[in-house]
Design a protein around this motif. Sequence first.
Motif, PDB file in Angstrom:
ATOM      1  N   ALA A   1     145.355  10.168  75.259  1.00  9.83           N
ATOM      2  CA  ALA A   1     146.846   9.966  74.947  1.00  9.83           C
ATOM      3  C   ALA A   1     147.155  11.530  74.889  1.00  9.83           C
ATOM      4  CB  ALA A   1     146.889   9.108  73.972  1.00  9.83           C
ATOM      5  N   LEU A   2     146.633  12.181  73.950  1.00  7.42           N
ATOM      6  CA  LEU A   2     146.980  13.463  73.725  1.00  7.42           C
ATOM      7  C   LEU A   2     147.154  14.465  74.972  1.00  7.42           C
ATOM      8  CD1 LEU A   2     144.748  14.543  70.545  1.00  7.42           C
ATOM      9  CD2 LEU A   2     147.262  14.066  70.657  1.00  7.42           C
ATOM     10  N   LEU A   3     146.162  14.450  75.740  1.00  8.80           N
ATOM     11  CA  LEU A   3     146.332  15.094  76.994  1.00  8.80           C
ATOM     12  C   LEU A   3     147.500  14.606  77.708  1.00  8.80           C
ATOM     13  CD1 LEU A   3     144.882  17.189  78.552  1.00  8.80           C
ATOM     14  CD2 LEU A   3     143.655  15.199  80.028  1.00  8.80           C
ATOM     15  N   VAL A   4     148.019  13.409  77.969  1.00  8.52           N
ATOM     16  CA  VAL A   4     148.893  12.757  78.657  1.00  8.52           C
ATOM     17  C   VAL A   4     150.268  13.243  78.165  1.00  8.52           C
ATOM     18  CG1 VAL A   4     150.293  10.649  79.647  1.00  8.52           C
ATOM     19  CG2 VAL A   4     147.522  10.827  79.922  1.00  8.52           C
ATOM     20  N   ALA A   5     150.139  12.995  76.807  1.00  2.00           N
ATOM     21  CA  ALA A   5     151.613  13.265  75.949  1.00  2.00           C
ATOM     22  C   ALA A   5     151.854  14.591  76.122  1.00  2.00           C
ATOM     23  CB  ALA A   5     151.540  12.727  74.666  1.00  2.00           C
ATOM     24  N   GLY A   6     150.779  15.519  76.007  1.00  8.94           N
ATOM     25  CA  GLY A   6     151.029  17.071  76.041  1.00  8.94           C
ATOM     26  C   GLY A   6     151.867  17.384  77.299  1.00  8.94           C
ATOM     27  N   THR A   7     150.867  16.822  78.364  1.00  8.03           N
ATOM     28  CA  THR A   7     151.466  17.190  79.808  1.00  8.03           C
ATOM     29  C   THR A   7     152.768  16.758  80.133  1.00  8.03           C
ATOM     30  OG1 THR A   7     149.164  16.883  80.516  1.00  8.03           O
ATOM     31  CG2 THR A   7     150.780  16.922  82.316  1.00  8.03           C
ATOM     32  N   ALA A   8     153.133  15.801  79.419  1.00  4.51           N
ATOM     33  CA  ALA A   8     154.575  15.294  79.630  1.00  4.51           C
ATOM     34  C   ALA A   8     155.663  16.291  78.941  1.00  4.51           C
ATOM     35  CB  ALA A   8     154.978  13.841  79.103  1.00  4.51           C
ATOM     36  N   VAL A   9     155.285  16.474  77.853  1.00  2.00           N
ATOM     37  CA  VAL A   9     156.073  17.606  77.128  1.00  2.00           C
ATOM     38  C   VAL A   9     156.205  18.843  77.475  1.00  2.00           C
ATOM     39  CG1 VAL A   9     156.423  18.564  74.603  1.00  2.00           C
ATOM     40  CG2 VAL A   9     156.006  16.032  74.775  1.00  2.00           C
ATOM     41  N   VAL A  10     155.075  19.464  77.790  1.00  4.85           N
ATOM     42  CA  VAL A  10     155.219  20.699  78.343  1.00  4.85           C
ATOM     43  C   VAL A  10     155.938  20.775  79.905  1.00  4.85           C
ATOM     44  CG1 VAL A  10     153.605  22.698  79.090  1.00  4.85           C
ATOM     45  CG2 VAL A  10     153.129  21.281  77.114  1.00  4.85           C
ATOM     46  N   THR A  11     155.670  19.569  80.445  1.00  2.00           N
ATOM     47  CA  THR A  11     156.301  19.649  81.849  1.00  2.00           C
ATOM     48  C   THR A  11     157.792  19.947  81.617  1.00  2.00           C
ATOM     49  OG1 THR A  11     154.574  18.500  82.966  1.00  2.00           O
ATOM     50  CG2 THR A  11     156.577  18.361  83.713  1.00  2.00           C
ATOM     51  N   ILE A  12     158.288  19.060  80.833  1.00  2.00           N
ATOM     52  CA  ILE A  12     159.689  18.810  80.728  1.00  2.00           C
ATOM     53  C   ILE A  12     160.294  20.592  79.844  1.00  2.00           C
ATOM     54  CG2 ILE A  12     161.745  18.030  79.069  1.00  2.00           C
ATOM     55  CD1 ILE A  12     160.101  15.389  79.309  1.00  2.00           C
ATOM     56  N   ALA A  13     159.435  21.040  79.139  1.00  2.85           N
ATOM     57  CA  ALA A  13     160.020  22.290  78.434  1.00  2.85           C
ATOM     58  C   ALA A  13     159.744  23.426  79.684  1.00  2.85           C
ATOM     59  CB  ALA A  13     159.085  22.555  77.440  1.00  2.85           C
TER      60      ALA A  13
END
Length: 212
Positions: free
Chosen positions: A103-115
Amino acid sequence: MNWLNDYAFSLFGEHFKWNDTIGNLLGLTALALGWRRSIISWPVQLLSGLVLVSAYLSAHLAGGVGKQLVVIVTAVWGWTQWQRGRREHGDIKIRFATWTERALLVAGTAVVTIAVALVFQHWNLSWSPWADAYIFTGTLAAMIAQARGWVEFWIAWIAVDLVGVPLAFNSGLPFSGLVYSVYFVLVLLGLRAWWLRTRLANTTSTLQGVTA
């Protein structure tokens, strides 16, 4: 080193640059070594990243450049992680990530991708900011998972390849596109090999527990 930007050869109307060709061949070698859990995978990945930086600079893909810088830095970190694992366990310990780690890996990937995409878009650092940011962040996620010895790192590479193939061809880097296609096959085989390895390790641990 300007010769790296020169064309190495042409095939089917596509022109292949030296940096694109050499860097990706090194990347394929690193992936194959990772499949076999060889610690040499990390220095080969580092060398691949150094060569491919020039290829993505010439294609005006900031995410590609960033991706290779991530490869270089993470290769050093991954090397130290695997060295520690070998000292502590005698081998590279691999496992599936926990649900919390996933969950942390997926959420982190999504947030950083947007940024990252918004930064690329605002500063005009890439002609395809969202796909470029996705590949950059996905690569970071995959290499973190690999350094941790998580089987999910192969799945992260599959997600990167699905976007990386068309982006590479559309960016004038056909060899990268071809290599991404080969990556996809190797990743599937690597996923199977690591998956079976975890099952073997679990079986061994169970048997040791029974006989203890």
